[in-house]
Design an enzyme around this catalytic site. Structure first.
Site, short mmCIF file in Angstrom:
data_model
loop_
_atom_site.label_atom_id
_atom_site.label_comp_id
_atom_site.label_asym_id
_atom_site.label_seq_id
_atom_site.Cartn_x
_atom_site.Cartn_y
_atom_site.Cartn_z
N SER A 1 -8.05 -0.51 -0.15
CA SER A 1 -8.46 0.45 0.84
C SER A 1 -7.47 1.79 0.92
O SER A 1 -6.46 1.60 1.54
CB SER A 1 -8.56 -0.05 2.26
OG SER A 1 -9.13 0.74 3.18
N CYS B 1 0.91 -1.11 -0.14
CA CYS B 1 0.05 0.04 -0.01
C CYS B 1 0.90 1.38 0.13
O CYS B 1 1.53 1.55 -1.08
CB CYS B 1 -1.07 -0.07 0.93
SG CYS B 1 -2.43 1.11 0.87
N GLU C 1 -3.37 -9.30 2.63
CA GLU C 1 -3.24 -9.74 3.97
C GLU C 1 -4.32 -9.56 4.60
O GLU C 1 -4.52 -10.35 5.93
CB GLU C 1 -1.92 -9.45 4.60
CG GLU C 1 -1.98 -7.88 5.08
CD GLU C 1 -2.18 -6.70 4.27
OE1 GLU C 1 -2.42 -5.34 4.59
OE2 GLU C 1 -1.97 -7.07 2.86
N HIS D 1 -4.44 -5.05 -0.41
CA HIS D 1 -4.34 -5.77 0.84
C HIS D 1 -4.78 -7.18 0.76
O HIS D 1 -5.77 -7.82 1.11
CB HIS D 1 -5.06 -4.92 1.93
CG HIS D 1 -4.34 -3.52 2.31
ND1 HIS D 1 -3.35 -3.41 2.92
CD2 HIS D 1 -5.01 -2.24 1.78
CE1 HIS D 1 -3.38 -2.21 2.99
NE2 HIS D 1 -4.34 -1.62 2.46
#
EC number: 2.3.1.31
Length: 302
Positions: free
Chosen positions: A192, A142, A237, A235
């Site tokens: 995000s 990110c 994860e 993301h």
């Protein structure tokens, strides 16, 4: 194979309950193999959740992993206790002479600020340079991915008119890449962020390769082979409920797209990305294992 983490790290109980094999120090010493040394520079506000998410994916790979948690030297996070940081984290000033097979740098809640306005930007620049001499393979996530491309290649970030927030379909643009081994032609991944890096800004001749992208949210994966780095703008994860937690944290404003069944926040979301998350991290670890020197001291020496 297991992941070796401190016995008292909160992530241990969660991972053991999920069936992830977690190794104790005494057991690791008995095995006649060299574990892969992976460092995690955790810049996320909820450090315990991020530790667990990353350790889960590393611990599911078929190699023994030794995870070292790292923090910015002088930065004091507001959302993590000082005791937790003192017990489980090492400041980068203490690890800068160490060598790692792999090093992961997470995102941070500063993406709408100019890079130079972030208080720890000078140290992060030093860390990024250090990965070129003391780390065999680097993985950025990110904001850290945006920071790395800006630092090494001068690639700007652009603020979005609305937060890219939800689960978005991405296209596999490089099926022959070792990082995408086993990936489907398209895959859903949580997004995000308030900013983006654009493919048009990637400099020609830089060796940067776009591996995955979305028609809705742009770049997802970029490989920088010259610097042995993989940059992830989204993301993989995230836990099943992470976007729901962010939605609640932000005052139940923008509903994450393609996430809640029927677009109804009272409905429990389903995890649509877990398989590809394990594939990506497993492929990254395997690529490191296949190419890293056996002698840690040889890392970064050509």
């Amino acid at each position: 194979m297991p992941i070796k983490i401190p016995d008292d790290l909160p992530a241990r109980g969660t991972l053991e309950a999920e069936g992830i094999v977690v190794m104790r120090e005494t057991d690791a010493i008995r095995q006649d193999i060299r574990p892969l040394r992976i460092g995690l520079l955790n810049l996320m506000p909820n450090k315990i959740s991020t530790e667990t998410q990353i350790a889960r994916l590393l611990g599911a790979t078929p190699l023994q992993i030794e995870l070292t948690l790292v923090r910015i030297t002088d930065h004091v996070p507001r959302n993590t206790s000082a005791d937790h940081l003192a017990t489980f984290y090492r400041p980068w000033s203490e690890v800068r002479t160490d060598r790692f097979d792999g090093f992961i740098i997470t995102g941070a809640p500063v993406e709408r600020m100019p890079f130079e306005a972030v208080r720890y930007w000078p140290e992060l620049q030093s860390i990024l340079d250090w990965t070129q001499t003391h780390v065999h393979g680097c993985l950025t996530i990110c904001w850290a991915a945006q920071a790395a491309l800006y630092h090494f290649h001068g690639v700007p970030k652009h603020e979005l008119p609305q937060k890219a927030f939800g689960i978005f379909r991405h296209r596999n643009l490089a099926p022959a890449s070792p990082y995408l081994r086993g990936f489907a032609d398209s895959f859903d991944i949580p997004v995000s962020r308030w900013t983006e890096v654009r493919a048009a800004d990637l400099p020609s001749g830089s060796g940067l390769e776009v591996l995955g992208a979305s028609d809705d949210t742009g770049l997802c994966l970029v490989s920088d082979a010259q610097r042995r780095s993989l940059h992830i703008f989204n993301h993989f994860e995230y836990d099943t409920t992470t976007l729901a937690d962010e939605y609640a944290r932000d005052g139940a404003g923008q509903i994450p797209a393609n996430y809640f069944p029927g677009n109804e926040p009272s409905s429990a979301p389903e995890n649509q990305w877990r398989g590809h998350a394990h594939l990506l991290f497993g492929n990254w670890i395997n690529q490191i294992y296949q190419t890293t020197p056996f002698d840690l001291a040889a890392i970064g020496r050509g």
